[in-house]
Design a protein around this motif. Structure first.
Motif, PDB file in Angstrom:
ATOM      1  N   LEU A  49      61.583  58.150  89.888  1.00  0.00           N
ATOM      2  CA  LEU A  49      62.761  58.942  90.208  1.00  0.00           C
ATOM      3  C   LEU A  49      63.970  58.283  89.544  1.00  0.00           C
ATOM      4  CD1 LEU A  49      63.655  61.358  92.047  1.00  0.00           C
ATOM      5  CD2 LEU A  49      64.267  59.643  93.750  1.00  0.00           C
ATOM      6  N   PRO A  50      64.811  59.032  88.832  1.00  0.00           N
ATOM      7  CA  PRO A  50      65.948  58.418  88.131  1.00  0.00           C
ATOM      8  C   PRO A  50      67.092  58.057  89.073  1.00  0.00           C
ATOM      9  CG  PRO A  50      65.982  60.781  87.800  1.00  0.00           C
ATOM     10  CD  PRO A  50      64.726  60.483  88.572  1.00  0.00           C
ATOM     11  N   GLU A  51      66.779  57.401  90.146  1.00  0.00           N
ATOM     12  CA  GLU A  51      67.772  56.963  91.132  1.00  0.00           C
ATOM     13  C   GLU A  51      67.397  55.569  91.615  1.00  0.00           C
ATOM     14  OE1 GLU A  51      70.387  58.634  91.612  1.00  0.00           O
ATOM     15  OE2 GLU A  51      69.892  60.712  91.082  1.00  0.00           O
ATOM     16  N   SER A  52      68.371  54.874  92.192  1.00  0.00           N
ATOM     17  CA  SER A  52      68.134  53.520  92.688  1.00  0.00           C
ATOM     18  C   SER A  52      68.122  53.489  94.213  1.00  0.00           C
ATOM     19  CB  SER A  52      69.209  52.563  92.160  1.00  0.00           C
ATOM     20  OG  SER A  52      69.122  52.438  90.756  1.00  0.00           O
ATOM     21  N   LEU A  53      67.497  52.440  94.724  1.00  0.00           N
ATOM     22  CA  LEU A  53      67.330  52.254  96.167  1.00  0.00           C
ATOM     23  C   LEU A  53      67.806  50.859  96.551  1.00  0.00           C
ATOM     24  CD1 LEU A  53      65.969  53.032  98.976  1.00  0.00           C
ATOM     25  CD2 LEU A  53      63.914  51.934  98.056  1.00  0.00           C
ATOM     26  N   ARG A  54      68.585  50.774  97.632  1.00  0.00           N
ATOM     27  CA  ARG A  54      68.977  49.475  98.181  1.00  0.00           C
ATOM     28  C   ARG A  54      68.236  49.235  99.486  1.00  0.00           C
ATOM     29  NH1 ARG A  54      72.682  45.951  97.318  1.00  0.00           N
ATOM     30  NH2 ARG A  54      73.799  47.322  95.883  1.00  0.00           N
ATOM     31  N   VAL A  55      67.643  48.070  99.611  1.00  0.00           N
ATOM     32  CA  VAL A  55      66.892  47.707 100.813  1.00  0.00           C
ATOM     33  C   VAL A  55      67.718  46.693 101.603  1.00  0.00           C
ATOM     34  CG1 VAL A  55      64.758  46.737 101.727  1.00  0.00           C
ATOM     35  CG2 VAL A  55      64.710  48.107  99.625  1.00  0.00           C
ATOM     36  N   GLU A  56      68.156  47.093 102.782  1.00  0.00           N
ATOM     37  CA  GLU A  56      68.939  46.204 103.637  1.00  0.00           C
ATOM     38  C   GLU A  56      68.005  45.299 104.449  1.00  0.00           C
ATOM     39  OE1 GLU A  56      72.040  45.989 103.320  1.00  0.00           O
ATOM     40  OE2 GLU A  56      72.598  47.836 102.316  1.00  0.00           O
ATOM     41  N   LEU A  57      68.541  44.173 104.895  1.00  0.00           N
ATOM     42  CA  LEU A  57      67.778  43.256 105.736  1.00  0.00           C
ATOM     43  C   LEU A  57      67.486  43.929 107.076  1.00  0.00           C
ATOM     44  CD1 LEU A  57      66.576  40.423 106.218  1.00  0.00           C
ATOM     45  CD2 LEU A  57      68.834  39.725 107.057  1.00  0.00           C
ATOM     46  N   PHE A  58      66.222  43.962 107.458  1.00  0.00           N
ATOM     47  CA  PHE A  58      65.837  44.626 108.693  1.00  0.00           C
ATOM     48  C   PHE A  58      66.327  43.841 109.912  1.00  0.00           C
ATOM     49  CE2 PHE A  58      62.030  47.479 107.397  1.00  0.00           C
ATOM     50  CZ  PHE A  58      62.771  47.996 106.368  1.00  0.00           C
ATOM     51  N   ALA A  59      66.502  44.556 111.006  1.00  0.00           N
ATOM     52  CA  ALA A  59      66.865  43.945 112.279  1.00  0.00           C
ATOM     53  C   ALA A  59      65.598  43.668 113.092  1.00  0.00           C
ATOM     54  CB  ALA A  59      67.802  44.874 113.052  1.00  0.00           C
ATOM     55  N   ALA A  60      65.770  43.031 114.252  1.00  0.00           N
ATOM     56  CA  ALA A  60      64.646  42.729 115.137  1.00  0.00           C
ATOM     57  C   ALA A  60      65.184  42.446 116.537  1.00  0.00           C
ATOM     58  CB  ALA A  60      63.852  41.525 114.630  1.00  0.00           C
ATOM     59  N   PRO A  61      64.387  42.676 117.580  1.00  0.00           N
ATOM     60  CA  PRO A  61      64.822  42.328 118.937  1.00  0.00           C
ATOM     61  C   PRO A  61      64.926  40.818 119.103  1.00  0.00           C
ATOM     62  CG  PRO A  61      62.529  43.016 118.934  1.00  0.00           C
ATOM     63  CD  PRO A  61      63.066  43.316 117.564  1.00  0.00           C
ATOM     64  N   HIS A  62      65.541  40.406 120.191  1.00  0.00           N
ATOM     65  CA  HIS A  62      65.859  38.993 120.397  1.00  0.00           C
ATOM     66  C   HIS A  62      64.616  38.106 120.329  1.00  0.00           C
ATOM     67  CE1 HIS A  62      67.957  35.464 121.897  1.00  0.00           C
ATOM     68  NE2 HIS A  62      67.005  35.309 122.802  1.00  0.00           N
ATOM     69  N   HIS A  63      63.510  38.531 120.928  1.00  0.00           N
ATOM     70  CA  HIS A  63      62.338  37.643 120.987  1.00  0.00           C
ATOM     71  C   HIS A  63      61.655  37.481 119.629  1.00  0.00           C
ATOM     72  CE1 HIS A  63      60.283  41.563 121.335  1.00  0.00           C
ATOM     73  NE2 HIS A  63      59.196  40.940 120.944  1.00  0.00           N
ATOM     74  N   LEU A  64      62.073  38.266 118.630  1.00  0.00           N
ATOM     75  CA  LEU A  64      61.531  38.118 117.280  1.00  0.00           C
ATOM     76  C   LEU A  64      62.552  37.545 116.308  1.00  0.00           C
ATOM     77  CD1 LEU A  64      59.512  41.452 116.904  1.00  0.00           C
ATOM     78  CD2 LEU A  64      58.630  39.182 117.460  1.00  0.00           C
ATOM     79  N   ASN A  65      63.699  37.120 116.807  1.00  0.00           N
ATOM     80  CA  ASN A  65      64.753  36.574 115.941  1.00  0.00           C
ATOM     81  C   ASN A  65      64.612  35.069 115.746  1.00  0.00           C
ATOM     82  OD1 ASN A  65      66.366  38.613 114.879  1.00  0.00           O
ATOM     83  ND2 ASN A  65      67.474  38.885 116.794  1.00  0.00           N
ATOM     84  N   SER A  66      63.396  34.620 115.504  1.00  0.00           N
ATOM     85  CA  SER A  66      63.134  33.210 115.226  1.00  0.00           C
ATOM     86  C   SER A  66      61.834  33.134 114.439  1.00  0.00           C
ATOM     87  CB  SER A  66      63.020  32.400 116.525  1.00  0.00           C
ATOM     88  OG  SER A  66      61.804  32.693 117.193  1.00  0.00           O
ATOM     89  N   THR A  67      61.424  31.920 114.096  1.00  0.00           N
ATOM     90  CA  THR A  67      60.169  31.751 113.367  1.00  0.00           C
ATOM     91  C   THR A  67      58.980  31.539 114.298  1.00  0.00           C
ATOM     92  OG1 THR A  67      60.599  29.362 113.151  1.00  0.00           O
ATOM     93  CG2 THR A  67      61.349  30.790 111.352  1.00  0.00           C
ATOM     94  N   ASN A  68      59.166  31.687 115.594  1.00  0.00           N
ATOM     95  CA  ASN A  68      58.067  31.519 116.539  1.00  0.00           C
ATOM     96  C   ASN A  68      56.945  32.512 116.268  1.00  0.00           C
ATOM     97  OD1 ASN A  68      59.346  29.455 117.894  1.00  0.00           O
ATOM     98  ND2 ASN A  68      60.183  30.768 119.491  1.00  0.00           N
ATOM     99  N   MET A  69      55.710  32.060 116.373  1.00  0.00           N
ATOM    100  CA  MET A  69      54.549  32.947 116.314  1.00  0.00           C
ATOM    101  C   MET A  69      54.217  33.329 117.753  1.00  0.00           C
ATOM    102  SD  MET A  69      52.160  31.155 113.376  1.00  0.00           S
ATOM    103  CE  MET A  69      51.260  32.665 112.992  1.00  0.00           C
ATOM    104  N   VAL A  70      54.647  34.508 118.156  1.00  0.00           N
ATOM    105  CA  VAL A  70      54.531  34.897 119.555  1.00  0.00           C
ATOM    106  C   VAL A  70      53.237  35.667 119.801  1.00  0.00           C
ATOM    107  CG1 VAL A  70      57.028  34.933 119.897  1.00  0.00           C
ATOM    108  CG2 VAL A  70      55.864  37.011 119.161  1.00  0.00           C
ATOM    109  N   TYR A  71      52.756  35.554 121.026  1.00  0.00           N
ATOM    110  CA  TYR A  71      51.551  36.276 121.418  1.00  0.00           C
ATOM    111  C   TYR A  71      51.654  36.662 122.889  1.00  0.00           C
ATOM    112  CZ  TYR A  71      49.955  31.790 123.419  1.00  0.00           C
ATOM    113  OH  TYR A  71      49.854  30.618 124.147  1.00  0.00           O
ATOM    114  N   ARG A  72      50.886  37.703 123.242  1.00  0.00           N
ATOM    115  CA  ARG A  72      50.849  38.190 124.619  1.00  0.00           C
ATOM    116  C   ARG A  72      49.463  37.916 125.194  1.00  0.00           C
ATOM    117  NH1 ARG A  72      55.222  41.600 125.602  1.00  0.00           N
ATOM    118  NH2 ARG A  72      56.297  42.380 123.732  1.00  0.00           N
ATOM    119  N   PRO A  73      49.337  36.879 126.036  1.00  0.00           N
ATOM    120  CA  PRO A  73      48.022  36.579 126.616  1.00  0.00           C
ATOM    121  C   PRO A  73      47.605  37.580 127.689  1.00  0.00           C
ATOM    122  CG  PRO A  73      49.672  35.088 127.484  1.00  0.00           C
ATOM    123  CD  PRO A  73      50.360  35.901 126.429  1.00  0.00           C
TER     124      PRO A  73
END
Length: 213
Positions: A49-73
């Motif tokens: 397509l002769p058009e350009s696209l800008r990709v913004e930085l995605f957001a996330a909820p608070h519990h995913l705003n870190s490098t923690n590898m989270v799991y639900r036991p």
């Protein structure tokens, strides 16, 4: 009679020696860090397509705003691995992989990231809603959920700019019940999700651009 002023110093050095000896012999804590890895999904589409696209930085909820590898036991409970981390927060990992895949697809004339200057007709925004290991009795799964919106910035009316708004979700079983197994499963889930997003973005952009999908 000897001075008693030496007693505090003597006991001080004894305390310091005990503290230092207590730390000796313990190996340093080593954090293992993980990335998402998969080849760019294959794309079968017409000319770019002769058009350009800008990709913004995605957001996330608070519990995913870190490098923690989270799991639900279990339901209503969230934990994180003690010595294992993502290389970057999930929102950044997902954004970077989608950006790479969109560039590799060749479906747009140009694909800019959120740090680049340049004029683009389309803007992709999103939020990582789930990026979690879920431990079910029937098996452990990587659960990935992403909400994306595509805006056509040429539209004068703001209410008409959004041309695509959709939630995508993928689940993938863990072959190995380990943090490395989680990284591998999440990579497979994102590979499928990325292919779906890429196709939908291209179709939506071509429709408003007057080009047949």
């Amino acid at each position: 009679m000897p001075s008693r002023s030496w007693l505090p110093a003597r006991w001080w050095w004894l305390i310091v020696a005990l503290l230092l000896s207590g730390g000796c012999g313990r190996p340093p804590v080593v954090l293992q860090r993980y990335l998402l890895e998969y080849p760019p999904p294959p794309v079968s589409r017409p000319a770019p397509l002769p058009e350009s696209l800008r990709v913004e930085l995605f957001a996330a909820p608070h519990h995913l705003n870190s490098t923690n590898m989270v799991y639900r036991p279990r339901p209503y409970e969230l934990k994180a691995y003690a010595y294992h981390r993502w290389q970057a927060p999930p929102a950044a990992l997902v954004t970077d992989m989608l950006l790479r895949d969109l560039r590799a697809s060749g479906l747009f004339q140009g694909v800019f990231d959120y740090q680049q200057s340049g004029t683009a007709r389309f803007r992709l925004e999103g939020a990582v809603q789930e990026f979690t290991e879920v431990d079910n009795p029937e098996g452990w799964q990587a659960v990935l959920s992403v909400w994306v919106t595509l805006a056509d910035l040429r539209q004068v009316e703001v209410t008409r700019r959004v041309i695509l708004a959709r939630n995508y979700q993928e689940t993938e079983p863990l072959v190995e019940q380990t943090p490395a197994g989680l990284a591998a499963a999440m990579s497979r889930a994102l590979a499928r999700l990325s292919a779906r997003i890429t196709a939908d973005l291209c179709d939506a952009a071509r429709r408003v651009g007057g080009v047949a999908p």
